[in-house]
Every structure is written in structure tokens, then in C-alpha cells.
Design a protein around this motif. Structure first.
Motif, short mmCIF file in Angstrom:
data_model
loop_
_atom_site.label_atom_id
_atom_site.label_comp_id
_atom_site.label_asym_id
_atom_site.label_seq_id
_atom_site.Cartn_x
_atom_site.Cartn_y
_atom_site.Cartn_z
N SER A 1 0.83 -1.21 0.00
CA SER A 1 0.00 0.00 0.00
C SER A 1 0.87 1.26 0.00
O SER A 1 2.00 1.26 0.48
CB SER A 1 -0.90 0.00 1.24
N SER B 1 -0.04 3.94 1.69
CA SER B 1 -0.81 4.64 2.72
C SER B 1 0.04 5.65 3.47
O SER B 1 1.28 5.61 3.46
CB SER B 1 -1.37 3.63 3.73
N GLU B 2 -0.64 6.55 4.16
CA GLU B 2 0.04 7.55 4.99
C GLU B 2 0.85 6.86 6.09
O GLU B 2 1.96 7.29 6.43
CB GLU B 2 -0.98 8.51 5.59
N ILE C 1 -0.09 9.25 -2.00
CA ILE C 1 -0.99 8.60 -1.05
C ILE C 1 -2.41 8.49 -1.63
O ILE C 1 -3.09 7.48 -1.48
CB ILE C 1 -1.00 9.35 0.29
N GLY D 1 -3.22 5.36 -3.66
CA GLY D 1 -3.56 4.14 -2.93
C GLY D 1 -2.60 2.99 -3.07
O GLY D 1 -2.09 2.47 -2.09
#
Length: 497
Positions: free
Chosen positions: A177, A179-180, A245, A248
Motif C-alpha cells: 500500500s 498509505s500515509e 498517497i 492508494g
């Protein structure tokens, strides 16, 4: 292999942890001409398991790439070839298996270099291809290691090779991922790697920062594609991070300006770069003109002077294109003298670009007069000019197009080397200086005072100057009309200023 010692060709091959690179150059009349650049994404570091065993698939990718490179080496003397391997093969416990077959393919010796040696060679490549004065921080984010160097002119002052890279960080933090949270983990892990050496870099300090890796090239391509100038800053990096981000996953990573080939390792390289900015408190970063393979080549060459890369480039360029040096220097001196009267003061970077634009402005005359500005712009844009970034070359090219005739305002918004106010001033000054110097003789350039109210300028010439020099006076009046009509008032007066 042809062992002729008279060959002007030199080759450098860098077996990196992410990509394999080959650079072929020719040494000609004291300058270096790039003949070929070949790059293949091998991602050797992807093949390292937790025990640092390099798998067969990664080895095969490497051997296939080297089979392509080998053809180009056949006619180059062995002593003019340098091949090195870096972090992935430094780590691999079975590196010799790969090297034995690779050396058969290339018919040349491959050296696995230490991180310290790699950092030294990277700095040499930067010093030979990038302008600048004072201490420089150089960053190279590789596939499995990141090199940090502080140097001055051709000498390194502090260097380290850190155990992190865009391929290894991809495997650890971004395989599932974008992601953050994954970014936060990757950035904190990178900062932990930097921490043990951080105080040394802060204590020594630097005047400018340069980046010499694919990650930094990718960031530059993104920010310029999105209409920003070429200086990489922390806010720009954080803005790009948010764009990543928002995508995704790696499979759906799609950002304006990001090349397809760079996508797989971009997020991981970006995380490392953000960590470097945060830890070292870097204010801004620009792309270097070269790195490891350029350093290898210059180590083979006889040319060792690195004190002024741009000056060496300019000397070769001017000689090659038969530019009138005395006239070019006359225009440069006039333009810079006028610019030194401008408030607020122009940056050293802007004045340097103005100098070189003035030195190169007549290059198009080598083809013909009528379209000389267009020819000059094309030549600058398509020449290999060590010491100039691509954005700086494009800006000088835009000055070439705008040096006379119709004002081309769009050129100022299409360049990313300088902020628009400075770009505007340089454009105006070069046009004025070319007219003032059109007599082409020593002593024919008068003392001029610039009276300024923001963009409203008055050029103050000595009394009776226009009577004694009617052609230049008439040309300046026409130029004043051109600039005034596009919103930049210009008047020519005579007085005891």
C-alpha cells in the motif's frame, strides 16, 4: 578487442542495485562528448533474500543486460574501461557467482567498490558536471544504499554510505500500500539510519545541495510538469507525497510528470528524500549534472580541473561555434553592470545565467543572421552543457529567442530556472545590452545609469550621446516602444545622472 591506445573513447559501467548504466564518451580537444548512454532497470536488490542470497532470477536479469552492453565495449581499449558494482553486490554473499559469469560476458574486470569509494566517485562526477561554489551537500539515493557527501571544489570533506535505498525500502514498506502510515514508517526508519551521522553534517554545513539519483530526477520531472520551478523544496515534496498517497497502490500510481519506468520505486525513494530533508533541514535541492558513472569516466580521463565546470563548458562551446569572444564579453559586462543597479538585488544564480546567455547569444550567427535567435535557442536546448541543469539550459534558450524583435512573453512562463520577476529583468537587460554594444568596438559602450520605479525604467545616457550615436539611439527608442507596449515602461534620456 582492439587494444589501440589512440582510441578517444572511454566507457564506464555502473552495476547499481536498481539500474545498470553504461556511459560512453569521447575526449576531443579538451572537452568530453557523450557518445552513448544506456540504462536498464535490473533491480538486482530485489533478488536479495533475508540472508543476503542473490536469487537466480536477479542474476539472469543482470547477465542479460550486460550481454547488451558488451557489444559497445569491443572497440575500446581495456585500460579505458571502468566497471564497478555497488550496494547489492556488496551485500550478496554469493556475489562471486554473479561476477564470474558477468566478467566472461563483458571480457573485463568488475570491481565491487566500498560505500566510501562509491561516495567519492559520485562526488567527482558531480564536481565535474555541476556548477557552484563553496561547500556542497551531495545526495545519491540508490537501490540499496544512499550516499551523502559534503565537498568543496574537487575535494570531499565528509562522506557516508547509508544502508537504505529505494529498492530495499520498497520491499519493506510499500509492497502492499501507499498509505500515509506506510510513508510515516518508511520516513522514520530512514531518519533512524541518518541519525548516527547527522551531527557531523550539521556541524560542517554546506552552501548548496545537489541530488544525483533517479528519485531526484523523477521529483524534478514532476514539479516542472506541474508548472513549478526546478528547485526542490520540502513543501513540494510533501505535496507530491499527498498525491502519491491519494493513488492508494503502486498499480494505480498516476501523477502528472511521473515517468512510467520510475513508478515502482518512486514512493520509497520519495520517503527517503523527505527523511533527508527533515533530518538535515535542507532548504532546497537541485539536480546534479552527473554522478557515479560520470565520476568513473573523469577518473579515466586526463582532464582533472574542476574549479569552474561552466567556464570549461563555455570555453569549449564558444570555440566550437566560432563565437566572437570579445563581443560576447562586452555584452555580458554591459548587461551585468546594468543589473547590478536593480533593486531588489538579483540572485547570484540569476547573474550567472545572464552572463552565460550573453556569452552564447550570437551562436546562431554560425548558421545565418535572419533566424539567428531561433538557431541559437535550438543549439542551446540540444547541446550537452555540463554545469547547466536542463531547466537552466531551457531558460538560456528562451533568452536566445527573446533577444531581439517581437517580445515573446510566453517564454517567461514556460521556464523553471528562475522566478518570473528575475527572468523578466534578465530578458529586458540582455535585449538592451545587445543594442548598446552593437558598435562591436572597445570603448564604444557608454556609462549608463538605471533609474527604476519597480518595472518602470529610465536609461540615463551622457548628454549629447544620441547625436553622436544616432543608430543605437534609434534602435533603443524602438526597443523602448516594444517593452512599453507589453507593460514594462522603458524610457531613454540624456542627463548628468
Amino acid at each position: 578487442m582492439n587494444e589501440s591506445k589512440s582510441s578517444p573513447l572511454y566507457a564506464a559501467i555502473d552495476l547499481g542495485s536498481n539500474s545498470f548504466h553504461m556511459l560512453i564518451v569521447r575526449e576531443l580537444s579538451g572537452c568530453v562528448q557523450t557518445i552513448a548512454k544506456v540504462k536498464r532497470k535490473v533491480r538486482l536488490a530485489e533478488g536479495l533474500d533475508k540472508n543476503n542470497q542473490l536469487d537466480q532470477a536477479a542474476m539472469v536479469r543482470g547477465w542479460q543486460c550486460l550481454s547488451l552492453f558488451s557489444e559497445q565495449l569491443r572497440d575500446i581499449p581495456e585500460q579505458q574501461i571502468k566497471i564497478v558494482a555497488t550496494a547489492a553486490l556488496r551485500k550478496a554473499v554469493n556475489a562471486q557467482v554473479f561476477l564470474t559469469q558477468a566478467e566472461k560476458i563483458l571480457a573485463n574486470k568488475i570491481n565491487i567498490i566500498s560505500g566510501e569509494t562509491e561516495a567519492k566517485i559520485i562526488y567527482r562526477g558531480v564536481a565535474h558536471t555541476s556548477g557552484g561554489h563553496g561547500k556542497r551537500l551531495v545526495i545519491d539515493i540508490g537501490g540499496a544504499s544512499t550516499e551523502l557527501v559534503i565537498g568543496e571544489q574537487s575535494e570531499t570533506r565528509l562522506l557516508n554510505s547509508l544502508d537504505m535505498g529505494c529498492v530495499t525500502w520498497l520491499k519493506r514498506y510499500f509492497s502492499d500500500s501507499l498509505s500515509e502510515d506506510n510513508f510515516a514508517q518508511a520516513i522514520e526508519a530512514a531518519k533512524a539510519v541518518i541519525e548516527p551521522v547527522l551531527s557531523d553534517y550539521r556541524r560542517l554545513g554546506w552552501k548548496s545541495a545537489l541530488g544525483a539519483s533517479g528519485t531526484i530526477q523523477a521529483v524534478l520531472e514532476i514539479i516542472t510538469a506541474q508548472g513549478l520551478d526546478e528547485r526542490i523544496t520540502y513543501p513540494k515534496l510533501k505535496a507530491i507525497q499527498q498525491q502519491v498517497i491519494a493513488c492508494g497502490k503502486l498499480e494505480t500510481l498516476n501523477i502528472e510528470g511521473l515517468n512510467e519506468e520510475r513508478k515502482p520505486v518512486f514512493a520509497s525513494g520519495l520517503a527517503i528524500l523527505i527523511a533527508l530533508f527533515e533530518s538535515l533541514q535542507i532548504e532546497g535541492l537541485t539536480l546534479a549534472g552527473g554522478a557515479l558513472r560520470e565520476g568513473l569516466v573523469y577518473g579515466l580521463l586526463s582532464q582533472q580541473e574542476t574549479s569552474s565546470v561552466r567556464a570549461r563548458t563555455a570555453e569549449s562551446f564558444i570555440k566550437r561555434h566560432h563565437i566572437d569572444v570579445q563581443q560576447a564579453e562586452r555584452v555580458a559586462h554591459c548587461a551585468i553592470t546594468l543589473c547590478q543597479q536593480v533593486t531588489p538585488r538579483l540572485s547570484d544564480r540569476a547573474l550567472s545565467l545572464l552572463k552565460w546567455a550573453a556569452m552564447f547569444h550570437e551562436v546562431g550567427l554560425n548558421i545565418e543572421f535572419k533566424k539567428a535567435p531561433e538557431h541559437a535557442a535550438y543549439i542551446i536546448d540540444h547541446s550537452d552543457l555540463p554545469g547547466f541543469t536542463s531547466a537552466q539550459k531551457h531558460f538560456v534558450s528562451s533568452l536566445m529567442l527573446n533577444q531581439r524583435g517581437q517580445w515573446q512573453a510566453q517564454l517567461l512562463s514556460q521556464q523553471h530556472a528562475l522566478e518570473k520577476p528575475e527572468a523578466l529583468i534578465l530578458t529586458r537587460m540582455l535585449r538592451i545590452a545587445i543594442i548598446v554594444c552593437m558598435r562591436r568596438t572597445e570603448g564604444s559602450v557608454p556609462n549608463i545609469n538605471l533609474l527604476q520605479n519597480e518595472n518602470d525604467w529610465q536609461l540615463c545616457f551622457p548628454p549629447t550621446w544620441s547625436e553622436q550615436h544616432p543608430l543605437r539611439a534609434a534602435e533603443l527608442e524602438l526597443e523602448a516602444k516594444v517593452q512599453s507596449e507589453v507593460g514594462y515602461p522603458l524610457r531613454v534620456i540624456e542627463a548628468l545622472c
